[in-house]
Motif scaffolding. Structure first.
Motif, PDB file in Angstrom:
ATOM      1  N   GLY A  12       0.723  -1.072   0.099  1.00  0.00           N
ATOM      2  CA  GLY A  12      -0.510  -0.100   0.363  1.00  0.00           C
ATOM      3  C   GLY A  12       0.784   1.040   0.779  1.00  0.00           C
ATOM      4  N   ALA A  13       0.568   2.105  -0.487  1.00  0.00           N
ATOM      5  CA  ALA A  13       1.185   3.285  -0.996  1.00  0.00           C
ATOM      6  C   ALA A  13       1.521   4.375   0.609  1.00  0.00           C
ATOM      7  CB  ALA A  13       0.481   5.020  -1.283  1.00  0.00           C
ATOM      8  N   GLY A  14       3.034   4.527   0.818  1.00  0.00           N
ATOM      9  CA  GLY A  14       3.556   4.599   1.827  1.00  0.00           C
ATOM     10  C   GLY A  14       3.382   4.127   3.044  1.00  0.00           C
ATOM     11  N   SER A  15       2.137   3.028   2.754  1.00  0.00           N
ATOM     12  CA  SER A  15       2.963   2.293   4.615  1.00  0.00           C
ATOM     13  C   SER A  15       4.379   1.674   4.899  1.00  0.00           C
ATOM     14  CB  SER A  15       2.075   1.074   3.841  1.00  0.00           C
ATOM     15  OG  SER A  15       2.452  -0.097   3.181  1.00  0.00           O
ATOM     16  N   LEU A  16       4.561   1.301   5.748  1.00  0.00           N
ATOM     17  CA  LEU A  16       5.519   0.312   6.403  1.00  0.00           C
ATOM     18  C   LEU A  16       5.882  -1.092   6.745  1.00  0.00           C
ATOM     19  CD1 LEU A  16       8.768   2.285   8.230  1.00  0.00           C
ATOM     20  CD2 LEU A  16       7.877   0.413   8.350  1.00  0.00           C
ATOM     21  N   ALA A  17       5.926  -1.446   6.954  1.00  0.00           N
ATOM     22  CA  ALA A  17       5.609  -3.077   6.991  1.00  0.00           C
ATOM     23  C   ALA A  17       7.068  -3.388   8.411  1.00  0.00           C
ATOM     24  CB  ALA A  17       6.260  -3.917   6.258  1.00  0.00           C
ATOM     25  N   LEU A  18       6.800  -3.745   9.919  1.00  0.00           N
ATOM     26  CA  LEU A  18       7.420  -3.995  10.228  1.00  0.00           C
ATOM     27  C   LEU A  18       7.406  -5.511  11.130  1.00  0.00           C
ATOM     28  CD1 LEU A  18       7.358  -1.088  12.806  1.00  0.00           C
ATOM     29  CD2 LEU A  18       8.792  -1.867  11.286  1.00  0.00           C
ATOM     30  N   ARG A  19       8.153  -6.153  11.090  1.00  0.00           N
ATOM     31  CA  ARG A  19       8.141  -7.669  12.070  1.00  0.00           C
ATOM     32  C   ARG A  19       7.954  -7.570  12.748  1.00  0.00           C
ATOM     33  NH1 ARG A  19       6.358 -12.325   9.065  1.00  0.00           N
ATOM     34  NH2 ARG A  19       6.597 -13.871  10.055  1.00  0.00           N
ATOM     35  N   ILE A  20       6.921  -7.987  13.650  1.00  0.00           N
ATOM     36  CA  ILE A  20       6.210  -7.706  15.466  1.00  0.00           C
ATOM     37  C   ILE A  20       6.382  -8.969  15.815  1.00  0.00           C
ATOM     38  CG2 ILE A  20       5.250  -6.712  17.418  1.00  0.00           C
ATOM     39  CD1 ILE A  20       5.025  -3.882  15.177  1.00  0.00           C
ATOM     40  N   ALA A  21       6.704  -9.499  17.052  1.00  0.00           N
ATOM     41  CA  ALA A  21       6.211 -10.758  17.266  1.00  0.00           C
ATOM     42  C   ALA A  21       5.992 -11.752  16.560  1.00  0.00           C
ATOM     43  CB  ALA A  21       4.514 -10.426  18.460  1.00  0.00           C
ATOM     44  N   GLY A  22       6.947 -11.678  15.321  1.00  0.00           N
ATOM     45  CA  GLY A  22       6.724 -12.972  14.283  1.00  0.00           C
ATOM     46  C   GLY A  22       5.903 -12.587  13.621  1.00  0.00           C
ATOM     47  N   GLU A  23       4.777 -11.804  13.514  1.00  0.00           N
ATOM     48  CA  GLU A  23       4.474 -11.601  12.458  1.00  0.00           C
ATOM     49  C   GLU A  23       4.966  -9.804  11.464  1.00  0.00           C
ATOM     50  OE1 GLU A  23       1.131 -12.703  12.126  1.00  0.00           O
ATOM     51  OE2 GLU A  23       1.685 -13.996  13.036  1.00  0.00           O
ATOM     52  N   THR A  24       4.386  -9.931  10.143  1.00  0.00           N
ATOM     53  CA  THR A  24       4.366  -9.270   9.458  1.00  0.00           C
ATOM     54  C   THR A  24       3.214  -7.206   9.684  1.00  0.00           C
ATOM     55  OG1 THR A  24       5.574 -10.048   7.766  1.00  0.00           O
ATOM     56  CG2 THR A  24       4.369  -7.200   7.073  1.00  0.00           C
ATOM     57  N   MET A  25       3.402  -6.673  10.231  1.00  0.00           N
ATOM     58  CA  MET A  25       2.597  -5.619  10.778  1.00  0.00           C
ATOM     59  C   MET A  25       2.584  -4.177   9.334  1.00  0.00           C
ATOM     60  SD  MET A  25       0.406  -7.119  12.427  1.00  0.00           S
ATOM     61  CE  MET A  25      -0.109  -5.938  14.113  1.00  0.00           C
ATOM     62  N   LEU A  26       1.677  -4.277   9.253  1.00  0.00           N
ATOM     63  CA  LEU A  26       2.203  -2.609   8.366  1.00  0.00           C
ATOM     64  C   LEU A  26       1.351  -1.339   9.298  1.00  0.00           C
ATOM     65  CD1 LEU A  26       0.773  -3.752   5.108  1.00  0.00           C
ATOM     66  CD2 LEU A  26       2.184  -4.279   6.041  1.00  0.00           C
ATOM     67  N   LEU A  27       2.571  -0.500   9.369  1.00  0.00           N
ATOM     68  CA  LEU A  27       1.977   1.004   9.958  1.00  0.00           C
ATOM     69  C   LEU A  27       1.444   1.509   8.453  1.00  0.00           C
ATOM     70  CD1 LEU A  27       5.125   1.485  11.948  1.00  0.00           C
ATOM     71  CD2 LEU A  27       3.461  -0.059  12.312  1.00  0.00           C
ATOM     72  N   LEU A  28       0.295   2.334   8.513  1.00  0.00           N
ATOM     73  CA  LEU A  28      -0.729   2.768   7.313  1.00  0.00           C
ATOM     74  C   LEU A  28      -0.639   4.526   7.971  1.00  0.00           C
ATOM     75  CD1 LEU A  28      -3.734   1.154   7.548  1.00  0.00           C
ATOM     76  CD2 LEU A  28      -1.377   0.288   6.437  1.00  0.00           C
ATOM     77  N   PRO A  29      -0.436   5.575   6.650  1.00  0.00           N
ATOM     78  CA  PRO A  29      -0.121   7.050   7.021  1.00  0.00           C
ATOM     79  C   PRO A  29      -1.246   7.339   7.159  1.00  0.00           C
ATOM     80  CG  PRO A  29       0.085   6.238   4.502  1.00  0.00           C
ATOM     81  CD  PRO A  29       0.082   4.917   5.251  1.00  0.00           C
ATOM     82  N   GLU A  30      -2.885   6.446   7.335  1.00  0.00           N
ATOM     83  CA  GLU A  30      -3.605   6.910   7.893  1.00  0.00           C
ATOM     84  C   GLU A  30      -4.101   6.798   8.753  1.00  0.00           C
ATOM     85  OE1 GLU A  30      -3.990   5.766   3.402  1.00  0.00           O
ATOM     86  OE2 GLU A  30      -3.495   5.029   5.191  1.00  0.00           O
ATOM     87  N   LYS A  31      -3.031   6.501  10.138  1.00  0.00           N
ATOM     88  CA  LYS A  31      -3.036   6.356  11.441  1.00  0.00           C
ATOM     89  C   LYS A  31      -3.028   5.045  11.865  1.00  0.00           C
ATOM     90  CE  LYS A  31      -4.851  10.156  11.778  1.00  0.00           C
ATOM     91  NZ  LYS A  31      -5.192  11.232  13.473  1.00  0.00           N
ATOM     92  N   ALA A  32      -3.356   4.483  11.594  1.00  0.00           N
ATOM     93  CA  ALA A  32      -4.191   3.139  11.621  1.00  0.00           C
ATOM     94  C   ALA A  32      -2.816   1.441  10.908  1.00  0.00           C
ATOM     95  CB  ALA A  32      -5.308   2.632  10.205  1.00  0.00           C
ATOM     96  N   VAL A  33      -3.270   0.646  11.763  1.00  0.00           N
ATOM     97  CA  VAL A  33      -2.377  -1.095  11.389  1.00  0.00           C
ATOM     98  C   VAL A  33      -2.622  -1.626  10.595  1.00  0.00           C
ATOM     99  CG1 VAL A  33      -0.908  -2.959  12.946  1.00  0.00           C
ATOM    100  CG2 VAL A  33      -0.807   0.104  13.967  1.00  0.00           C
TER     101      VAL A  33
END
Length: 231
Positions: A12-33
């Motif tokens: 997704g445009a502008g999102s950032l992927a983190l690996r947290i507790a073994g899961e991929t989570m996307l931080l979204l510019p719209e202020k959500a995960v």
């Protein structure tokens, strides 16, 4: 628990992927995960009815915040194909959020999104405002709510026992101040630590609290178009 960034395509445009507790989570510019494996949006502090609460006290504030919040949810649900949404507390701002106009807008939205699973982790404002209307079909849980490797909370400082999970929380409405000699900019941010992530407030007209990162925290700000690591 540890976190690490990873590069992904198609997130997704502008999102950032983190690996947290073994899961991929996307931080979204719209202020959500977004949690892709569960097709789940995680939303903190939407505060439906806050503007109505202020108007009930005679404070002249803009109308339309409920519609704006619902439109923001719709955009994220459609963009990511979400099948469920978890609200990390403060779904309703106050008892004034039960006003007929606010409730009518929310019920009309729910009728369009009847297949969407909704869960509310009760926060402090929810206790004062009362539970959402039963017709909204929201599952109501108390914090911490265990889900996979995560503990879904409203309060980030909630005392949790060993093995309770990596906390996803709200409540603080965190913003980070980027300053120069001549100007300063307050941006909503995700605060990612070893054992918890604090999400920014999703709702419009909710304000923000300038935070000072604790040792080990990483700060990711949202410009509205992209998420950037600043610390």
């Amino acid at each position: 628990m540890t976190t690490e960034t990873e590069t992904e395509t198609g997130t997704g445009a502008g999102s950032l992927a983190l690996r947290i507790a073994g899961e991929t989570m996307l931080l979204l510019p719209e202020k959500a995960v977004y949690w892709p494996a569960e097709q789940m949006l995680v939303i903190a502090d939407i505060h439906f009815g806050k503007a109505a609460a202020f108007r009930a006290l005679g404070v002249p504030v803009p109308r339309g915040t409920t519609s704006e919040n619902l439109a923001g949810l719709d955009a994220l649900i459609d963009a990511h194909g979400a099948r469920q949404v978890v609200f990390l507390g403060d779904f309703l701002h106050a008892r004034a959020a039960h006003a007929s106009a606010t409730q009518a807008a929310m019920l009309a939205w729910r009728e369009r999104r009847h297949a969407l699973a909704l869960t509310l982790v009760r926060g402090n404002h929810d206790r004062h405002a009362g539970d959402p209307a039963r017709a909204l079909g929201i599952a109501l849980v108390d914090e911490p709510h265990a889900l996979g490797p995560f503990a879904l909370c409203h309060h980030p400082d909630l005392a949790m026992g060993e093995g309770a999970g990596y906390a996803l929380a709200g409540h603080i409405h965190p913003v980070y101040v980027l300053a120069t000699r001549f100007d300063a900019l307050r941006l909503p941010c995700f605060v990612v630590g070893r054992n918890r992530m604090i999400l920014p407030s999703f709702g419009s007209f909710t304000g923000g609290h300038a935070i000072r990162p604790e040792p080990g925290d990483t700060i990711y700000v949202s410009s509205g178009e992209a998420v950037h690591c600043v610390r």
